[in-house]
Design an enzyme around this catalytic site. Structure first.
Site, PDB file in Angstrom:
ATOM      1  CG  ASN A 109      -5.700  -1.313  -6.343  1.00 39.56           C
ATOM      2  OD1 ASN A 109      -6.404  -2.294  -6.551  1.00 39.56           O
ATOM      3  ND2 ASN A 109      -5.444  -0.401  -7.278  1.00 39.56           N
ATOM      4  CB  THR A 128      -4.833   6.942  -4.818  1.00 37.09           C
ATOM      5  OG1 THR A 128      -4.600   7.056  -6.230  1.00 37.09           O
ATOM      6  CG2 THR A 128      -4.864   8.322  -4.191  1.00 37.09           C
ATOM      7  CB  THR A 185      -6.823   2.320  -4.020  1.00 31.46           C
ATOM      8  OG1 THR A 185      -6.818   1.985  -5.410  1.00 31.46           O
ATOM      9  CG2 THR A 185      -7.819   1.416  -3.322  1.00 31.46           C
ATOM     10  CD  GLU A 198      -7.417   0.358 -10.423  1.00 31.77           C
ATOM     11  OE1 GLU A 198      -7.439   0.415 -11.660  1.00 31.77           O
ATOM     12  OE2 GLU A 198      -6.561  -0.281  -9.783  1.00 31.77           O
ATOM     13  CG  HIS A 209      -5.803  -4.477  -9.420  1.00 33.69           C
ATOM     14  ND1 HIS A 209      -5.674  -5.141 -10.625  1.00 33.69           N
ATOM     15  CD2 HIS A 209      -5.719  -3.150  -9.706  1.00 33.69           C
ATOM     16  CE1 HIS A 209      -5.525  -4.251 -11.597  1.00 33.69           C
ATOM     17  NE2 HIS A 209      -5.548  -3.041 -11.066  1.00 33.69           N
ATOM     18  CG  HIS A 222      -6.392  -2.940 -15.715  1.00 33.12           C
ATOM     19  ND1 HIS A 222      -7.494  -2.282 -15.219  1.00 33.12           N
ATOM     20  CD2 HIS A 222      -5.385  -2.628 -14.861  1.00 33.12           C
ATOM     21  CE1 HIS A 222      -7.164  -1.603 -14.141  1.00 33.12           C
ATOM     22  NE2 HIS A 222      -5.883  -1.801 -13.898  1.00 33.12           N
TER      23      HIS A 222
END
Length: 299
Positions: A37, A52, A81, A83, A102, A165
Site C-alpha cells: 500500500n 484494498t 487499504t 493498513e 509499504h 511481514h
C-alpha cells in the site's frame, strides 16, 4: 500565506504518481497479487492512499482513495487499504513525512522472517542514504497495535523492517519513499550473494568516519552525529526501542567496534592519521559515486 500542501484529494497528477510507484513495486516483485500500500499526504487532514484488494501494478487514478488523519474514508469509489493506520501513525509522529510505501520486497523480507539485523558499515549508498534499519516487532496487520510497532524507531530512521511481514519506508514524496525500499532490497540481495561467496568485509574505522563526514556534508542527518555513547557499526542506536531482546546477527559476523567519538561541532572525528588533503580527495571520489548511483536509479 503559502500552502505547504499539494492541491488536494482530487489532484489527478498526484494520484497518477501513486499509480506509477505501484507499477514499480509490482514490476520489481516487491508486491505480489494484492500486496502493499502507498499513501501521500495532501492536506492538513487529507491523505491519498491505495485501495484494498487491488494489484498495485494495474491501478488507475480512479482507484485511489482518500482518508482523513484518523483513517476515515472521505473520497474514492473503492475501500481504502486496511493498513492505513500504519501510514497515518508515521505521518502524525513525523510531520516532515508526506509519503509512505509499504510492501514486501523479497530480500529485505527474508531478513524480516529470519530476524537478521541489517549489517552497517558495508556499503556506501546504505551508509549515506539510510543508516541503521531496525526490525519492528510483529503484530497483526491492520490493527492499531500493528501501527504502533514502528513508534520507537521513527525519530531515527526513514526505513523500517516489519518482523515476519515486509518493509515500510517514508519520505518527502512517493518517489523518495520508494527509493529507500529499492536501496534496502538491493542491499539485502548483495548481502545474500556475498554470504554465498563466504564473507562480508566491513569498512575500517577511518573509512566509516570519512563516510559519515561526507553524509553530513551532503546534508543528511544521522543519529550517530548526536550521540557519544554508541558504536558506529553495531546496530545499537535504536536498541532502546526494542521492547524485547534486540535482534542479534547469526548469518553474518559481528561488526567491528568503533566508538562514536565526535568533534565539538557534532561531526564524526576522523582518524588521526588521515590528512586533510587525502580526506578532500576521498570526499570528492565518493560524492561522484553517489551522484552516479542516483543518476542510474533515476533512469
Amino acid at each position: 500565506m503559502s500552502n505547504q500542501w499539494n492541491s488536494g484529494i482530487h489532484d489527478r497528477e498526484l494520484k497518477q504518481q501513486i499509480c506509477e510507484i505501484g507499477r514499480r513495486i509490482y514490476q520489481r516483485g516487491f508486491a505480489a497479487a494484492n500486496d502493499g500500500n502507498i499513501s501521500l499526504r495532501v492536506g492538513e487532514n487529507a491523505v491519498l492512499c491505495t485501495p484494498t484488494m487491488i494489484c498495485k501494478g494495474f491501478m488507475t487514478p480512479e482507484d485511489i482513495c482518500a482518508v482523513d488523519m484518523d483513517g476515515n474514508q472521505i473520497a474514492g469509489q473503492r475501500k481504502r487499504t486496511s493498513e492505513i493506520l500504519l501510514h497515518l501513525t508515521i505521518m502524525k509522529h513525523r510531520p516532515d513525512v508526506k509519503a509512505v510505501v509499504h510492501c514486501h520486497p523479497p530480500h529485505a523480507t527474508a531478513f524480516s522472517i529470519a530476524g537478521e539485523p541489517i549489517p552497517q558499515c558495508v556499503l556506501l549508498e546504505v551508509e549515506i542514504f539510510m543508516g541503521e534499519v531496525p526490525i519492528a516487532p510483529y503484530a497483526t496487520p491492520g490493527t492499531p497495535e500493528f501501527a504502533e510497532t514502528v513508534l520507537p524507531f521513527l525519530k531515527a530512521t526513514n526505513t523500517i523492517i516489519l518482523k515476519n511481514h515486509g518493509t515500510v519506508s517514508f519520505g518527502k514524496d512517493v518517489q523518495d519513499a520508494y527509493w529507500k525500499t529499492e536501496i534496502l532490497d538491493s542491499y539485502c540481495r548483495m548481502l545474500m550473494l556475498a554470504r554465498q561467496l563466504g564473507r562480508i568485509d566491513y569498512f575500517t574505522e577511518t573509512e566509516t568516519r570519512e563516510l559519515l563526514e561526507l553524509k553530513q556534508r551532503l546534508g543528511f542527518d544521522d543519529p550517530r552525529f548526536h550521540l557519544e555513547d554508541c558504536d558506529l557499526c553495531a546496530n545499537n542506536l535504536l536498541r532502546k526501542g526494542y521492547q524485547e531482546k534486540a535482534p542479534e546477527p547469526t548469518a553474518f559476523p559481528a561488526p567491528p567496534s568503533y566508538p562514536c567519538r565526535l568533534r565539538s561541532n557534532g561531526q564524526p572525528a576522523p582518524d588521526d592519521a588521515a590528512s586533510e588533503p587525502d580526506l578532500e580527495q576521498l570526499v570528492q571520489a565518493i560524492t561522484d559515486q553517489v551522484m552516479d548511483a542516483l543518476t542510474q536509479s533515476a533512469g
